[in-house]
Design an enzyme around this catalytic site. Structure first.
Site, PDB file in Angstrom:
ATOM      1  N   TYR A  85       0.838  -1.204   0.000  1.00  0.00           N
ATOM      2  CA  TYR A  85       0.000   0.000   0.000  1.00  0.00           C
ATOM      3  C   TYR A  85       0.871   1.252   0.000  1.00  0.00           C
ATOM      4  O   TYR A  85       0.598   2.223  -0.713  1.00  0.00           O
ATOM      5  CB  TYR A  85      -0.925   0.020   1.224  1.00  0.00           C
ATOM      6  CG  TYR A  85      -1.897   1.178   1.158  1.00  0.00           C
ATOM      7  CD1 TYR A  85      -3.129   1.032   0.520  1.00  0.00           C
ATOM      8  CD2 TYR A  85      -1.565   2.426   1.689  1.00  0.00           C
ATOM      9  CE1 TYR A  85      -4.003   2.096   0.411  1.00  0.00           C
ATOM     10  CE2 TYR A  85      -2.439   3.498   1.580  1.00  0.00           C
ATOM     11  CZ  TYR A  85      -3.657   3.332   0.947  1.00  0.00           C
ATOM     12  OH  TYR A  85      -4.510   4.385   0.832  1.00  0.00           O
ATOM     13  N   LYS A 271      -0.179   8.315 -23.191  1.00  0.00           N
ATOM     14  CA  LYS A 271       0.246   8.690 -24.547  1.00  0.00           C
ATOM     15  C   LYS A 271       1.755   8.434 -24.696  1.00  0.00           C
ATOM     16  O   LYS A 271       2.177   7.288 -24.741  1.00  0.00           O
ATOM     17  CB  LYS A 271      -0.120  10.149 -24.831  1.00  0.00           C
ATOM     18  CG  LYS A 271      -1.604  10.358 -25.130  1.00  0.00           C
ATOM     19  CD  LYS A 271      -2.446  10.465 -23.912  1.00  0.00           C
ATOM     20  CE  LYS A 271      -3.812  11.024 -24.156  1.00  0.00           C
ATOM     21  NZ  LYS A 271      -4.631  11.063 -22.939  1.00  0.00           N
TER      22      LYS A 271
HETATM   23  N1  F0G Z   1      -3.958  16.530 -21.896  1.00  0.00           N
HETATM   24  C1  F0G Z   1      -3.937  16.206 -23.200  1.00  0.00           C
HETATM   25  C2  F0G Z   1      -3.161  17.043 -24.151  1.00  0.00           C
HETATM   26  C3  F0G Z   1      -4.651  15.090 -23.642  1.00  0.00           C
HETATM   27  O1  F0G Z   1      -4.632  14.785 -24.932  1.00  0.00           O
HETATM   28  C4  F0G Z   1      -5.395  14.328 -22.705  1.00  0.00           C
HETATM   29  C5  F0G Z   1      -6.178  13.178 -23.133  1.00  0.00           C
HETATM   30  C6  F0G Z   1      -5.383  14.708 -21.371  1.00  0.00           C
HETATM   31  C7  F0G Z   1      -4.644  15.814 -21.003  1.00  0.00           C
HETATM   32  C8  F0G Z   1      -6.177  13.959 -20.335  1.00  0.00           C
HETATM   33  O2  F0G Z   1      -5.579  12.769 -20.047  1.00  0.00           O
HETATM   34  O3  F0G Z   1      -7.180  11.008 -20.855  1.00  0.00           O
HETATM   35  O4  F0G Z   1      -5.307  10.452 -19.283  1.00  0.00           O
HETATM   36  O5  F0G Z   1      -7.258  11.742 -18.505  1.00  0.00           O
HETATM   37  N2  F0G Z   1      -6.432  12.951 -24.337  1.00  0.00           N
HETATM   38  C9  F0G Z   1      -7.097  11.785 -24.902  1.00  0.00           C
HETATM   39  C10 F0G Z   1      -7.236  11.982 -26.370  1.00  0.00           C
HETATM   40  C11 F0G Z   1      -8.361  11.414 -24.220  1.00  0.00           C
HETATM   41  O6  F0G Z   1      -7.878  11.126 -26.991  1.00  0.00           O
HETATM   42  O7  F0G Z   1      -6.703  12.936 -26.932  1.00  0.00           O
HETATM   43  P1  F0G Z   1      -6.381  11.427 -19.653  1.00  0.00           P
END
Ligand code: F0G
Length: 470
Positions: A85, A271
């Protein structure tokens, strides 16, 4: 101003073809359903690609988020999960990887990107404050608004023009930022929300020169800069490709320099960082870390796991190291370029230059007869699915949502359909199939009718809205 085409710039130096720096060890079979079955599936999904079952999808270009293929090293790391944990050994591996490659001091893990956006917005935004940034992102702006802030777009004008070939369409317009400071006063600026490869602009990078100048301006006023580092590795690739003096620097070195102009970063590790789930927030200010490290316990989990399992943190720590390898990022963006070049050769309207994670079809020019109220980008995503089972995503008037003050639809200049390429998942042959399907619906464009919204949820409507044919 005339700009050369950044994608073909390399060719004059006689660059040779790229290939993936890996081979395939395990495969996942794909299923193709018939046109009639797709018609039924799409109608059941209310013409929203987010509501399709993935079993009904052939090539899934909905998002690059959490859809990466992990390496054998990452899978081996999954077996090394320390599921304690508190104080899991995997957390310390993650902490070290972020410190080494991004250069920040204090790390807070979260379950994914929007978990980090929630924490940083709650920690730094007081009601009535403004948050300037280089174009909005859907979840980022919503968390800023829920904390009482108002997002102000300070990106350069070229970002809103899908045909401008500016090599750094993600740059901040410093005059717009200065004008905001003059108008509302420096005390009302929460921080600058800076994004690497700006998603909603088409995956467009910000230059190091711009980051340096932004740092200077912000230092004059004591304003902090926080980076959405979600796709900053891809941004580093564009700097290496396009910015004078960086061609011989490694992606890792460029990434470190980018981060050095900021006070911290938030990350959707789903990503660039090559994992299926995870996120992290990193800052240099100890007092801020104490606030964030306390908030994370309320919303995500203890400050040494933040919603991830130990094994997730291990895969993430390894993913960070893999993500900054030059050969990896060159082939990743090389594949996006490949698809972009096919579509460009066939004169299909896409956002130029091609960005880091996706091809963005310019739905306004694609369906010239369709007004924005008829949702051309949503329609394009639906037609592409019907033609071939390829899933894409709307990034236009539906994604932009409504102004929280007036309730009116926001009407973005960019009306785009995103073909997002997951990392290390599809082959060049898949890209050929995608391009041919886009060509087929482009050839049928004049016969295509738009859509209307018949159900709209309150927040982030694009995820769950339903549509009908006009
Ligand atoms: N910032 C960017 C530039 C993003 O592209 C995303 C998510 C997030 C923040 C949020 O992150 O999904 O892990 O909560 N983008 C995805 C997309 C959903 O399809 O472009 P997350």
């Amino acid at each position: 101003m005339e700009h050369p085409n950044p994608q073909t710039m390399g060719q004059q130096f006689g660059r040779r073809s790229w290939a993936e720096p890996w081979k395939i060890k395990m495969v996942e079979p794909l299923r193709v359903i018939s046109r009639e079955e797709r018609e039924r599936a799409l109608a059941e999904a209310g013409y929203n690609t987010f509501l399709l079952r993935s079993d009904d999808v052939y090539i899934d270009l909905l998002t690059d988020s959490g859809a990466s293929a992990m390496s054998d090293r990452q899978w081996a790391g999954m077996m090394l999960g320390d599921e304690a944990y508190a104080g899991s050994r995997n957390f310390y591996h993650l902490e070290e990887a972020v410190q080494t490659y991004y250069g920040y001091r204090y790390i807070v893990p979260t379950h994914q990107g929007r978990g980090t956006e929630h924490l940083i917005s709650q920690a730094l935004i007081k009601p009535g404050m403004f948050v300037p940034g280089n174009m909005y992102f859907t979840t980022t702006r919503l968390h800023q608004e829920l904390a009482g802030g108002t997002f102000v777009d300070v990106i350069i004008d070229e970002a809103h023009d899908p045909s401008s070939r500016h090599p750094f369409k993600g740059d901040v317009d410093l005059d717009k930022l200065q004008a905001l400071i003059d108008r509302v006063g420096v005390d009302q600026i929460a921080y600058v929300s800076l994004a690497g490869t700006v998603n909603m602009a088409g995956g467009q990078p910000v230059s190091l020169a711009n980051m340096r100048a932004l740092r200077e301006l912000c230092d004059r006023y004591g304003i902090r800069i926080y980076l959405d580092a979600t796709r900053m590795v891809e941004n580093a690739y564009f700097i290496q490709e396009r910015e004078p003096g960086y061609a011989d620097k490694s992606i890792a070195a460029i990434l470190r320099e980018c981060c050095s102009y900021t006070d911290g970063a938030w990350m959707s590790a789903k990503k660039d960082n090559l994992v299926n789930i995870g996120g992290w927030l990193a800052v240099n200010d100890r007092d801020l870390y104490d606030v964030l490290g306390n908030l994370v316990v309320i919303y995500e989990g203890l400050h040494t796991y933040g919603g991830m399992a130990g094994r997730d943190m291990e895969a993430l720590a390894i993913g960070i190291v893999e993500s900054v390898q030059d050969a990896h990022i060159r082939s990743r963006i090389g594949q996006v370029y490949y698809l972009g070049e096919l579509l460009t050769d066939w004169e299909i309207p896409i956002v130029q230059p091609v960005g880091g994670h996706a091809i963005f079809l310019d739905a306004r020019r694609f369906y010239q007869h369709m007004p924005q109220e008829h949702l051309p980008a949503q329609t394009l995503a639906a037609e592409l699915y019907l033609d071939s089972g390829i899933r894409s995503m709307e990034r236009g008037i539906v994604s932009a949502g409504r102004d929280p003050q007036t309730g009116e639809n926001r009407r973005p200049a960019l009306e785009l359909t995103r073909l997002t390429i997951p990392r290390r998942v599809y082959t060049q042959a898949h890209m050929d199939v995608v391009a041919e399907s886009v060509k087929a619906i482009y050839d049928a464009r004049e016969r295509t009718q738009g859509l209307e919204i018949v159900y709209e949820p309150k927040y982030l409507r694009f995820f769950q809205a339903r549509f009908e044919r006009l």
